[in-house]
Design a protein around this motif. Structure first.
Motif, PDB file in Angstrom:
ATOM      1  N   SER A  86       0.816  -1.212   0.000  1.00 26.58           N
ATOM      2  CA  SER A  86       0.000   0.000   0.000  1.00 26.58           C
ATOM      3  C   SER A  86       0.850   1.263   0.000  1.00 26.58           C
ATOM      4  O   SER A  86       0.565   2.216  -0.729  1.00 26.58           O
ATOM      5  CB  SER A  86      -0.930   0.010   1.219  1.00 26.58           C
ATOM      6  OG  SER A  86      -1.670   1.208   1.294  1.00 26.58           O
ATOM      7  N   SER A  87       1.906   1.276   0.801  1.00 25.23           N
ATOM      8  CA  SER A  87       2.700   2.502   0.970  1.00 25.23           C
ATOM      9  C   SER A  87       3.741   2.714  -0.124  1.00 25.23           C
ATOM     10  O   SER A  87       4.251   3.821  -0.289  1.00 25.23           O
ATOM     11  CB  SER A  87       3.407   2.477   2.332  1.00 25.23           C
ATOM     12  OG  SER A  87       4.270   1.358   2.430  1.00 25.23           O
ATOM     13  N   SER A  88       4.070   1.660  -0.890  1.00 27.30           N
ATOM     14  CA  SER A  88       5.158   1.778  -1.871  1.00 27.30           C
ATOM     15  C   SER A  88       4.694   1.776  -3.320  1.00 27.30           C
ATOM     16  O   SER A  88       5.506   2.012  -4.217  1.00 27.30           O
ATOM     17  CB  SER A  88       6.154   0.627  -1.681  1.00 27.30           C
ATOM     18  OG  SER A  88       5.544  -0.619  -2.028  1.00 27.30           O
ATOM     19  N   SER A  89       3.422   1.501  -3.568  1.00 28.80           N
ATOM     20  CA  SER A  89       2.959   1.349  -4.957  1.00 28.80           C
ATOM     21  C   SER A  89       3.170   2.611  -5.782  1.00 28.80           C
ATOM     22  O   SER A  89       3.641   2.556  -6.932  1.00 28.80           O
ATOM     23  CB  SER A  89       1.487   0.929  -4.977  1.00 28.80           C
ATOM     24  OG  SER A  89       0.691   1.867  -4.262  1.00 28.80           O
ATOM     25  N   VAL A  90       2.843   3.766  -5.205  1.00 31.26           N
ATOM     26  CA  VAL A  90       3.011   5.029  -5.922  1.00 31.26           C
ATOM     27  C   VAL A  90       4.497   5.326  -6.149  1.00 31.26           C
ATOM     28  O   VAL A  90       4.910   5.733  -7.249  1.00 31.26           O
ATOM     29  CB  VAL A  90       2.347   6.193  -5.161  1.00 31.26           C
ATOM     30  CG1 VAL A  90       2.636   7.522  -5.850  1.00 31.26           C
ATOM     31  CG2 VAL A  90       0.846   5.978  -5.056  1.00 31.26           C
ATOM     32  N   THR A  91       5.312   5.099  -5.116  1.00 31.04           N
ATOM     33  CA  THR A  91       6.752   5.338  -5.220  1.00 31.04           C
ATOM     34  C   THR A  91       7.381   4.448  -6.280  1.00 31.04           C
ATOM     35  O   THR A  91       8.252   4.895  -7.045  1.00 31.04           O
ATOM     36  CB  THR A  91       7.431   5.074  -3.858  1.00 31.04           C
ATOM     37  OG1 THR A  91       6.865   5.931  -2.877  1.00 31.04           O
ATOM     38  CG2 THR A  91       8.924   5.311  -3.940  1.00 31.04           C
ATOM     39  N   ALA A  92       6.963   3.193  -6.337  1.00 28.31           N
ATOM     40  CA  ALA A  92       7.522   2.252  -7.315  1.00 28.31           C
ATOM     41  C   ALA A  92       7.306   2.741  -8.741  1.00 28.31           C
ATOM     42  O   ALA A  92       8.191   2.623  -9.600  1.00 28.31           O
ATOM     43  CB  ALA A  92       6.888   0.878  -7.127  1.00 28.31           C
ATOM     44  N   VAL A  93       6.131   3.323  -9.005  1.00 26.21           N
ATOM     45  CA  VAL A  93       5.811   3.790 -10.353  1.00 26.21           C
ATOM     46  C   VAL A  93       6.430   5.144 -10.647  1.00 26.21           C
ATOM     47  O   VAL A  93       7.113   5.341 -11.665  1.00 26.21           O
ATOM     48  CB  VAL A  93       4.277   3.862 -10.550  1.00 26.21           C
ATOM     49  CG1 VAL A  93       3.946   4.469 -11.914  1.00 26.21           C
ATOM     50  CG2 VAL A  93       3.653   2.489 -10.408  1.00 26.21           C
ATOM     51  N   SER A  94       6.216   6.104  -9.734  1.00 24.70           N
ATOM     52  CA  SER A  94       6.621   7.494 -10.012  1.00 24.70           C
ATOM     53  C   SER A  94       8.117   7.728  -9.889  1.00 24.70           C
ATOM     54  O   SER A  94       8.705   8.475 -10.673  1.00 24.70           O
ATOM     55  CB  SER A  94       5.868   8.443  -9.067  1.00 24.70           C
ATOM     56  OG  SER A  94       6.214   8.178  -7.722  1.00 24.70           O
ATOM     57  N   ARG A  95       8.764   7.111  -8.910  1.00 26.46           N
ATOM     58  CA  ARG A  95      10.183   7.379  -8.685  1.00 26.46           C
ATOM     59  C   ARG A  95      11.104   6.401  -9.392  1.00 26.46           C
ATOM     60  O   ARG A  95      12.197   6.756  -9.833  1.00 26.46           O
ATOM     61  CB  ARG A  95      10.493   7.369  -7.184  1.00 26.46           C
ATOM     62  CG  ARG A  95      11.858   7.997  -6.867  1.00 26.46           C
ATOM     63  CD  ARG A  95      12.290   7.775  -5.433  1.00 26.46           C
ATOM     64  NE  ARG A  95      11.317   8.275  -4.472  1.00 26.46           N
ATOM     65  CZ  ARG A  95      11.468   8.149  -3.144  1.00 26.46           C
ATOM     66  NH1 ARG A  95      12.556   7.555  -2.657  1.00 26.46           N
ATOM     67  NH2 ARG A  95      10.552   8.610  -2.317  1.00 26.46           N
ATOM     68  N   TYR A  96      10.667   5.126  -9.502  1.00 33.85           N
ATOM     69  CA  TYR A  96      11.552   4.110 -10.049  1.00 33.85           C
ATOM     70  C   TYR A  96      11.063   3.540 -11.384  1.00 33.85           C
ATOM     71  O   TYR A  96      11.752   2.728 -12.002  1.00 33.85           O
ATOM     72  CB  TYR A  96      11.729   2.965  -9.046  1.00 33.85           C
ATOM     73  CG  TYR A  96      12.390   3.411  -7.761  1.00 33.85           C
ATOM     74  CD1 TYR A  96      13.770   3.568  -7.675  1.00 33.85           C
ATOM     75  CD2 TYR A  96      11.624   3.695  -6.633  1.00 33.85           C
ATOM     76  CE1 TYR A  96      14.372   3.975  -6.499  1.00 33.85           C
ATOM     77  CE2 TYR A  96      12.215   4.111  -5.446  1.00 33.85           C
ATOM     78  CZ  TYR A  96      13.587   4.258  -5.384  1.00 33.85           C
ATOM     79  OH  TYR A  96      14.180   4.670  -4.218  1.00 33.85           O
ATOM     80  N   GLY A  97       9.865   3.926 -11.810  1.00 32.70           N
ATOM     81  CA  GLY A  97       9.342   3.441 -13.083  1.00 32.70           C
ATOM     82  C   GLY A  97       9.110   1.948 -13.104  1.00 32.70           C
ATOM     83  O   GLY A  97       9.244   1.299 -14.150  1.00 32.70           O
ATOM     84  N   GLN A  98       8.753   1.394 -11.956  1.00 36.94           N
ATOM     85  CA  GLN A  98       8.546  -0.037 -11.832  1.00 36.94           C
ATOM     86  C   GLN A  98       7.052  -0.352 -11.693  1.00 36.94           C
ATOM     87  O   GLN A  98       6.213   0.539 -11.574  1.00 36.94           O
ATOM     88  CB  GLN A  98       9.301  -0.577 -10.608  1.00 36.94           C
ATOM     89  CG  GLN A  98      10.795  -0.378 -10.640  1.00 36.94           C
ATOM     90  CD  GLN A  98      11.483  -1.329 -11.596  1.00 36.94           C
ATOM     91  OE1 GLN A  98      10.905  -2.303 -12.062  1.00 36.94           O
ATOM     92  NE2 GLN A  98      12.740  -1.028 -11.922  1.00 36.94           N
ATOM     93  N   ASP A  99       6.772  -1.659 -11.689  1.00 31.60           N
ATOM     94  CA  ASP A  99       5.417  -2.138 -11.440  1.00 31.60           C
ATOM     95  C   ASP A  99       4.999  -1.729 -10.023  1.00 31.60           C
ATOM     96  O   ASP A  99       5.841  -1.677  -9.123  1.00 31.60           O
ATOM     97  CB  ASP A  99       5.395  -3.666 -11.568  1.00 31.60           C
ATOM     98  CG  ASP A  99       4.013  -4.245 -11.367  1.00 31.60           C
ATOM     99  OD1 ASP A  99       3.711  -4.622 -10.219  1.00 31.60           O
ATOM    100  OD2 ASP A  99       3.240  -4.303 -12.336  1.00 31.60           O
ATOM    101  N   PRO A 100       3.704  -1.413  -9.783  1.00 27.80           N
ATOM    102  CA  PRO A 100       3.267  -1.006  -8.441  1.00 27.80           C
ATOM    103  C   PRO A 100       3.616  -2.010  -7.336  1.00 27.80           C
ATOM    104  O   PRO A 100       3.779  -1.633  -6.175  1.00 27.80           O
ATOM    105  CB  PRO A 100       1.745  -0.871  -8.594  1.00 27.80           C
ATOM    106  CG  PRO A 100       1.538  -0.580 -10.029  1.00 27.80           C
ATOM    107  CD  PRO A 100       2.600  -1.336 -10.760  1.00 27.80           C
ATOM    108  N   SER A 101       3.737  -3.283  -7.714  1.00 23.21           N
ATOM    109  CA  SER A 101       4.030  -4.317  -6.715  1.00 23.21           C
ATOM    110  C   SER A 101       5.523  -4.610  -6.594  1.00 23.21           C
ATOM    111  O   SER A 101       5.921  -5.614  -5.995  1.00 23.21           O
ATOM    112  CB  SER A 101       3.287  -5.612  -7.067  1.00 23.21           C
ATOM    113  OG  SER A 101       3.743  -6.128  -8.317  1.00 23.21           O
ATOM    114  N   PHE A 102       6.369  -3.745  -7.153  1.00 20.09           N
ATOM    115  CA  PHE A 102       7.820  -3.986  -7.181  1.00 20.09           C
ATOM    116  C   PHE A 102       8.387  -4.225  -5.788  1.00 20.09           C
ATOM    117  O   PHE A 102       9.033  -5.246  -5.534  1.00 20.09           O
ATOM    118  CB  PHE A 102       8.516  -2.795  -7.841  1.00 20.09           C
ATOM    119  CG  PHE A 102      10.018  -2.863  -7.790  1.00 20.09           C
ATOM    120  CD1 PHE A 102      10.715  -3.765  -8.572  1.00 20.09           C
ATOM    121  CD2 PHE A 102      10.739  -2.005  -6.947  1.00 20.09           C
ATOM    122  CE1 PHE A 102      12.101  -3.828  -8.528  1.00 20.09           C
ATOM    123  CE2 PHE A 102      12.122  -2.070  -6.896  1.00 20.09           C
ATOM    124  CZ  PHE A 102      12.801  -2.977  -7.684  1.00 20.09           C
TER     125      PHE A 102
END
Length: 402
Positions: free
Chosen positions: A30-46
């Motif tokens: 829940s807390s990392s899904s946005v960060t994974a996409v916006s900051r690292y360009g990864q899948d939300p479940s990264f």
């Protein structure tokens, strides 16, 4: 006998551990899904997937360790290997270390990153528990009883501090003092020990200036000073803490809903690590916070209870060290995100994202569960145990008092 051993395991403790880990996995996603996409360009479940992998590895290690008699760790060869391995791992960081979060505290192995300082915590606990059991007959003689093991701890803390990783160094130091304080010394020796620690800290503090370029960098000093008045420095050093307050304050009783946090959307930089409790508060409210703290408190209480019931000094001090590690780490994390102490980068046990921390905690819990099993077995089947000769050296000594 196997049935009796299986009945002796503390399944309430095991359930609490895995409930907390499972809840942690949900909150990491829940807390990392946005960060994974916006900051690292990864899948939300990264980050969730990586944490899940470490959880499975840690769970396998937990199941393996929980069936090994804890007295096996007092073996001299094992302890020497643990001590030497701790030094080698920490020294290797100066050559092969990988910089992350402002600290050179990571090693990259086979494509995965690990933090040696996490595993060193358990090595220190094992070493101190074994040494202090052997020194029981002269534990109140500071020069030969208490201090030599603490010199080893001091060197470990120094190697960690100069990475620089003050949070881990502080945790190791406080764990060591907790184990020493519970080793059976009297009040007079305890006061002497505290005085010596204070004097030692004053003496060695100037040595830290040798590494002033990294330890006393503007970034680190802002962390130490920003918590005093975060709203005054909201645009710089107080940024994280102010957004942590916003997250905590907006949660209310029941929260805004799982996955509905606003602060994780780029406002709270470390939402899945240091500040995951702020996201729990925002999304699940007071109920989520109480649930988390209740499980953590239960595990810590169980650990100290097991320590009191254990009949040998080694097992008792192991339980003290492991329980202290969780309590100290949780206290530092919660103190940082609420502004009671400076932000240190210490994660919340079992909940925050971090494979090294999670796997180390599960291994430590395996040791604690094994100690608990022997305690329960001795209490329930004491007579049968003497007749069946369980392969463990149960030293009949007074339980450690603290």
């Amino acid at each position: 006998m196997i049935k009796k051993i299986l009945k002796s395991y503390d399944y309430s403790l095991i359930l609490a551990i895995f409930l907390l880990c499972g809840f942690g996995l949900v909150m990491v996603y829940s807390s990392s899904s946005v960060t994974a996409v916006s900051r690292y360009g990864q899948d939300p479940s990264f980050f969730f997937q990586r944490q899940l992998q470490w959880f499975l590895i840690g769970s396998a290690a937990f199941l393996f360790v929980m069936v090994i008699p804890y007295r096996a760790y007092i073996n001299n060869k094992f302890l020497k290997l643990a001590v030497l391995g701790s030094f080698c791992l920490l020294v290797s960081l100066f050559v092969f270390g990988h910089m992350a979060g402002g600290a050179n505290s990571w090693l990259k192995l086979f494509g995965a990153s690990m933090q040696p300082g996490e595993y060193v915590k358990l090595s220190v606990i094992l070493y101190l528990a074994a040494v202090y059991e052997k020194k029981q007959s002269y534990i109140n003689k500071l020069g030969v009883g208490l201090l030599p093991p603490l010199v080893f701890t001091f060197l470990i803390c120094l190697l960690v501090a100069v990475q620089p990783d003050f949070g881990t160094a502080a945790i190791i130091g406080m764990i060591s003092l907790a184990v020493a304080a519970c080793s059976g010394m009297n009040g007079k020796s305890l006061m002497k020990l505290i005085l010596l620690v204070i004097i030692g800290f004053v003496i060695i503090s100037p040595l830290l200036f040798i590494f002033s370029d990294s330890i006393f960098s503007p970034y680190r000093m802002s962390r130490l000073t920003g918590f005093t008045d975060p709203f005054e420095t909201e645009g710089s050093s107080g940024y994280q803490l102010v957004n942590s307050y916003y997250a905590i304050g907006s949660g209310g009783l029941t929260g805004v809903g799982l996955g509905e946090s606003v602060q994780k959307a780029g406002y709270l930089p470390e939402s899945h690590t240091d500040f995951i409790m702020a996201i729990i508060s925002e999304e699940l409210g007071i109920f989520g916070v109480v649930f988390t703290l209740s499980l953590l408190g239960f595990i810590i209480f169980k650990g100290f209870y097991i320590s009191r019931k254990c009949e040998d000094v080694f097992g008792s001090l192991l339980a003290v060290g492991i329980s202290s590690m969780i309590a100290i780490q949780a206290g530092i994390n919660l103190g940082g995100l609420t502004g009671l102490i400076p932000i240190t980068g210490v994660t919340l046990p079992f909940i925050s994202y971090g494979g090294s921390s999670l796997s180390l905690l599960l291994i430590s819990m395996g040791v604690l569960v094994n100690i608990s099993m022997f305690v329960n077995y001795r209490e329930t089947y004491n007579k049968e145990m003497n007749e069946e000769h369980i392969p463990v050296k149960a030293i009949k000594q007074k339980p450690v008092s603290y």
